[in-house]
Design a protein around this motif. Structure first.
Motif, PDB file in Angstrom:
ATOM      1  N   ALA A  21       0.725  -1.165   0.058  1.00  0.00           N
ATOM      2  CA  ALA A  21       0.245   0.124  -0.024  1.00  0.00           C
ATOM      3  C   ALA A  21       0.901   1.152   0.117  1.00  0.00           C
ATOM      4  O   ALA A  21       0.556   2.088  -0.551  1.00  0.00           O
ATOM      5  CB  ALA A  21      -0.915  -0.062   1.123  1.00  0.00           C
ATOM      6  N   LEU A  22       2.016   1.118   0.892  1.00  0.00           N
ATOM      7  CA  LEU A  22       2.842   2.457   0.803  1.00  0.00           C
ATOM      8  C   LEU A  22       3.395   2.650  -0.647  1.00  0.00           C
ATOM      9  O   LEU A  22       3.666   3.683  -1.032  1.00  0.00           O
ATOM     10  CB  LEU A  22       3.765   2.435   1.843  1.00  0.00           C
ATOM     11  N   ALA A  23       3.935   1.424  -1.173  1.00  0.00           N
ATOM     12  CA  ALA A  23       4.708   1.610  -2.606  1.00  0.00           C
ATOM     13  C   ALA A  23       3.511   2.213  -3.452  1.00  0.00           C
ATOM     14  O   ALA A  23       3.934   3.076  -4.482  1.00  0.00           O
ATOM     15  CB  ALA A  23       5.070   0.211  -3.082  1.00  0.00           C
ATOM     16  N   ALA A  24       2.216   1.777  -3.313  1.00  0.00           N
ATOM     17  CA  ALA A  24       1.220   2.227  -4.256  1.00  0.00           C
ATOM     18  C   ALA A  24       0.694   3.803  -3.951  1.00  0.00           C
ATOM     19  O   ALA A  24       0.475   4.562  -4.900  1.00  0.00           O
ATOM     20  CB  ALA A  24       0.122   1.472  -4.230  1.00  0.00           C
ATOM     21  N   ALA A  25       1.151   4.348  -3.016  1.00  0.00           N
ATOM     22  CA  ALA A  25       1.139   5.456  -2.515  1.00  0.00           C
ATOM     23  C   ALA A  25       2.473   6.463  -2.810  1.00  0.00           C
ATOM     24  O   ALA A  25       2.585   7.449  -2.223  1.00  0.00           O
ATOM     25  CB  ALA A  25       0.592   5.725  -1.081  1.00  0.00           C
ATOM     26  N   ASP A  26       3.170   6.021  -3.616  1.00  0.00           N
ATOM     27  CA  ASP A  26       4.623   6.388  -3.823  1.00  0.00           C
ATOM     28  C   ASP A  26       5.419   6.871  -2.821  1.00  0.00           C
ATOM     29  O   ASP A  26       6.087   7.890  -2.756  1.00  0.00           O
ATOM     30  CB  ASP A  26       4.400   7.686  -4.673  1.00  0.00           C
ATOM     31  N   ALA A  27       5.683   5.926  -1.687  1.00  0.00           N
ATOM     32  CA  ALA A  27       6.441   6.016  -0.757  1.00  0.00           C
ATOM     33  C   ALA A  27       7.457   4.879  -0.509  1.00  0.00           C
ATOM     34  O   ALA A  27       7.118   3.671  -0.827  1.00  0.00           O
ATOM     35  CB  ALA A  27       5.565   5.936   0.685  1.00  0.00           C
ATOM     36  N   ALA A  28       8.682   5.246  -0.166  1.00  0.00           N
ATOM     37  CA  ALA A  28       9.668   4.340  -0.057  1.00  0.00           C
ATOM     38  C   ALA A  28       9.430   3.331   1.223  1.00  0.00           C
ATOM     39  O   ALA A  28       9.239   4.218   2.394  1.00  0.00           O
ATOM     40  CB  ALA A  28      11.031   5.040  -0.057  1.00  0.00           C
ATOM     41  N   ALA A  29       9.471   2.145   1.388  1.00  0.00           N
ATOM     42  CA  ALA A  29       9.159   1.718   2.527  1.00  0.00           C
ATOM     43  C   ALA A  29      10.015   0.244   2.734  1.00  0.00           C
ATOM     44  O   ALA A  29      10.354  -0.364   1.620  1.00  0.00           O
ATOM     45  CB  ALA A  29       7.913   1.140   2.654  1.00  0.00           C
ATOM     46  N   GLY A  30      10.163  -0.094   3.983  1.00  0.00           N
ATOM     47  CA  GLY A  30      10.766  -1.502   4.311  1.00  0.00           C
ATOM     48  C   GLY A  30      10.593  -2.023   5.716  1.00  0.00           C
ATOM     49  O   GLY A  30       9.956  -1.247   6.435  1.00  0.00           O
ATOM     50  N   PRO A  31      10.632  -3.304   5.835  1.00  0.00           N
ATOM     51  CA  PRO A  31      10.235  -3.812   7.425  1.00  0.00           C
ATOM     52  C   PRO A  31      11.385  -3.453   8.282  1.00  0.00           C
ATOM     53  O   PRO A  31      12.373  -2.981   8.006  1.00  0.00           O
ATOM     54  CB  PRO A  31      10.602  -5.390   6.952  1.00  0.00           C
ATOM     55  N   VAL A  32      10.760  -3.247   9.476  1.00  0.00           N
ATOM     56  CA  VAL A  32      11.800  -3.063  10.757  1.00  0.00           C
ATOM     57  C   VAL A  32      11.270  -4.024  11.803  1.00  0.00           C
ATOM     58  O   VAL A  32      10.257  -4.252  12.220  1.00  0.00           O
ATOM     59  CB  VAL A  32      11.191  -1.371  11.391  1.00  0.00           C
ATOM     60  N   ARG A  33      12.307  -4.676  12.273  1.00  0.00           N
ATOM     61  CA  ARG A  33      12.228  -5.828  13.323  1.00  0.00           C
ATOM     62  C   ARG A  33      13.403  -5.544  14.371  1.00  0.00           C
ATOM     63  O   ARG A  33      12.862  -6.006  15.537  1.00  0.00           O
ATOM     64  CB  ARG A  33      13.004  -7.254  12.838  1.00  0.00           C
ATOM     65  N   ARG A  34      14.502  -4.695  14.100  1.00  0.00           N
ATOM     66  CA  ARG A  34      15.259  -4.334  15.299  1.00  0.00           C
ATOM     67  C   ARG A  34      15.643  -2.808  15.453  1.00  0.00           C
ATOM     68  O   ARG A  34      15.456  -2.105  14.662  1.00  0.00           O
ATOM     69  CB  ARG A  34      16.496  -5.131  14.827  1.00  0.00           C
ATOM     70  N   PRO A  35      16.215  -2.601  16.653  1.00  0.00           N
ATOM     71  CA  PRO A  35      16.166  -1.234  16.888  1.00  0.00           C
ATOM     72  C   PRO A  35      16.970  -0.549  16.006  1.00  0.00           C
ATOM     73  O   PRO A  35      17.021   0.692  15.769  1.00  0.00           O
ATOM     74  CB  PRO A  35      17.241  -1.132  18.303  1.00  0.00           C
ATOM     75  N   GLU A  36      18.285  -1.028  15.377  1.00  0.00           N
ATOM     76  CA  GLU A  36      19.110  -0.368  14.400  1.00  0.00           C
ATOM     77  C   GLU A  36      18.076  -0.232  13.146  1.00  0.00           C
ATOM     78  O   GLU A  36      18.643   0.663  12.371  1.00  0.00           O
ATOM     79  CB  GLU A  36      20.282  -1.191  13.918  1.00  0.00           C
ATOM     80  N   GLU A  37      17.113  -0.890  12.756  1.00  0.00           N
ATOM     81  CA  GLU A  37      16.418  -0.547  11.662  1.00  0.00           C
ATOM     82  C   GLU A  37      15.459   0.539  11.896  1.00  0.00           C
ATOM     83  O   GLU A  37      15.415   1.229  11.028  1.00  0.00           O
ATOM     84  CB  GLU A  37      15.525  -2.056  11.036  1.00  0.00           C
ATOM     85  N   LEU A  38      14.948   0.575  13.084  1.00  0.00           N
ATOM     86  CA  LEU A  38      14.071   1.559  13.576  1.00  0.00           C
ATOM     87  C   LEU A  38      14.768   2.876  13.370  1.00  0.00           C
ATOM     88  O   LEU A  38      14.109   3.974  13.014  1.00  0.00           O
ATOM     89  CB  LEU A  38      13.505   1.375  14.837  1.00  0.00           C
ATOM     90  N   ALA A  39      16.193   2.965  13.919  1.00  0.00           N
ATOM     91  CA  ALA A  39      16.764   4.271  13.893  1.00  0.00           C
ATOM     92  C   ALA A  39      16.970   4.672  12.440  1.00  0.00           C
ATOM     93  O   ALA A  39      17.219   5.880  12.200  1.00  0.00           O
ATOM     94  CB  ALA A  39      18.151   3.960  14.458  1.00  0.00           C
ATOM     95  N   ARG A  40      16.947   3.949  11.069  1.00  0.00           N
ATOM     96  CA  ARG A  40      17.077   4.321  10.065  1.00  0.00           C
ATOM     97  C   ARG A  40      16.073   4.919   9.464  1.00  0.00           C
ATOM     98  O   ARG A  40      15.972   5.170   8.083  1.00  0.00           O
ATOM     99  CB  ARG A  40      17.845   2.966   9.181  1.00  0.00           C
ATOM    100  N   VAL A  41      14.783   4.585   9.634  1.00  0.00           N
ATOM    101  CA  VAL A  41      13.521   5.080   8.990  1.00  0.00           C
ATOM    102  C   VAL A  41      13.084   6.398   9.593  1.00  0.00           C
ATOM    103  O   VAL A  41      13.308   6.662  10.566  1.00  0.00           O
ATOM    104  CB  VAL A  41      12.390   4.028   9.322  1.00  0.00           C
ATOM    105  N   ASP A  42      12.397   7.025   8.462  1.00  0.00           N
ATOM    106  CA  ASP A  42      11.964   8.657   8.921  1.00  0.00           C
ATOM    107  C   ASP A  42      10.539   8.327   9.726  1.00  0.00           C
ATOM    108  O   ASP A  42      10.115   9.499  10.187  1.00  0.00           O
ATOM    109  CB  ASP A  42      11.881   9.411   7.950  1.00  0.00           C
ATOM    110  N   ALA A  43       9.743   7.296   9.607  1.00  0.00           N
ATOM    111  CA  ALA A  43       8.562   7.138   9.872  1.00  0.00           C
ATOM    112  C   ALA A  43       8.249   5.620  10.126  1.00  0.00           C
ATOM    113  O   ALA A  43       9.175   4.966   9.539  1.00  0.00           O
ATOM    114  CB  ALA A  43       7.411   7.806   8.834  1.00  0.00           C
ATOM    115  N   LEU A  44       6.856   5.305  10.638  1.00  0.00           N
ATOM    116  CA  LEU A  44       6.682   4.061  10.891  1.00  0.00           C
ATOM    117  C   LEU A  44       5.177   3.577  10.870  1.00  0.00           C
ATOM    118  O   LEU A  44       4.491   4.393  11.523  1.00  0.00           O
ATOM    119  CB  LEU A  44       7.226   3.297  12.288  1.00  0.00           C
TER     120      LEU A  44
END
Length: 196
Positions: A21-44
């Motif tokens: 759904a995020l890709a269809a809304a023209d947003a870059a997205a990826g899965p987050v499972r660990r704190p270091e992945e959370l630290a890399r994203v701008d939103a959740l």
């Protein structure tokens, strides 16, 4: 796609559907499972699933406190169904040991619309979303019992609050990611871009 990276909390629940759904809304997205992945994203996005299980897994994976810190610091966040429960400051009927991330001044009731076999799809008129009502899938859905003074009610269904926004936090009782209607994800992507 350039611009902000939106994570989808991938501990449990309908992660793939939100990524699509995020890709269809023209947003870059990826899965987050660990704190270091959370630290890399701008939103959740905090997806639907089972809120008690998600709470326990967030604790087990060392994610609960980092999630709380990022949300308190103003990171844009969007929760659907179980995600709405996890973003609530208070649950009316929590399961034993259930914790929330918090971030929205609201009290929610779990499974308020009934059991799994009472799930339904409905059109929901939602403020901030152009083009008429959105399609929402309600699966053992919660509703919002009450909100604080700074929480904006975006939608009601059958007399109950089912979508809210407070600052950079958005939450819906229903699942727009299951319908092919990506306008709510579009609204969230706009919120993320505006937060810059």
């Amino acid at each position: 796609m350039s611009g902000p990276l939106i994570g989808v909390l991938a501990l449990q629940g309908d992660v793939r559907e939100h990524l699509a759904a995020l890709a269809a809304a023209d947003a870059a997205a990826g899965p987050v499972r660990r704190p270091e992945e959370l630290a890399r994203v701008d939103a959740l996005v905090v997806p639907g699933g089972e809120s008690t299980t998600m709470s326990k897994l967030a604790t087990l994976f060392g994610m609960l406190e980092p999630l709380r810190e990022r949300v308190r610091a103003g990171m844009p966040v969007y929760g659907t169904c179980a995600g709405l429960i996890l973003l609530a400051d208070k649950i009316l009927d929590p399961r034993s040991g259930q914790e929330t991330i918090g971030g929205i001044d609201m009290i929610v009731r779990r499974n308020a619309f009934g059991r799994q076999n009472e799930s339904f799809e409905a059109s929901v008129a939602m403020a901030g979303v152009d083009g008429g009502p959105v399609d929402g899938v309600f699966i053992r859905a919660p509703w919002v019992e009450s909100v604080g003074a700074t929480v904006e009610v975006l939608a009601e269904y059958d007399g109950h609050v089912v979508a809210v926004r407070q600052g950079n936090a958005l939450a819906t009782s229903f699942h727009p990611e299951l319908t092919g209607d990506h306008r709510v994800h579009g609204l969230f992507a706009e919120m993320v871009r505006a937060a810059g």
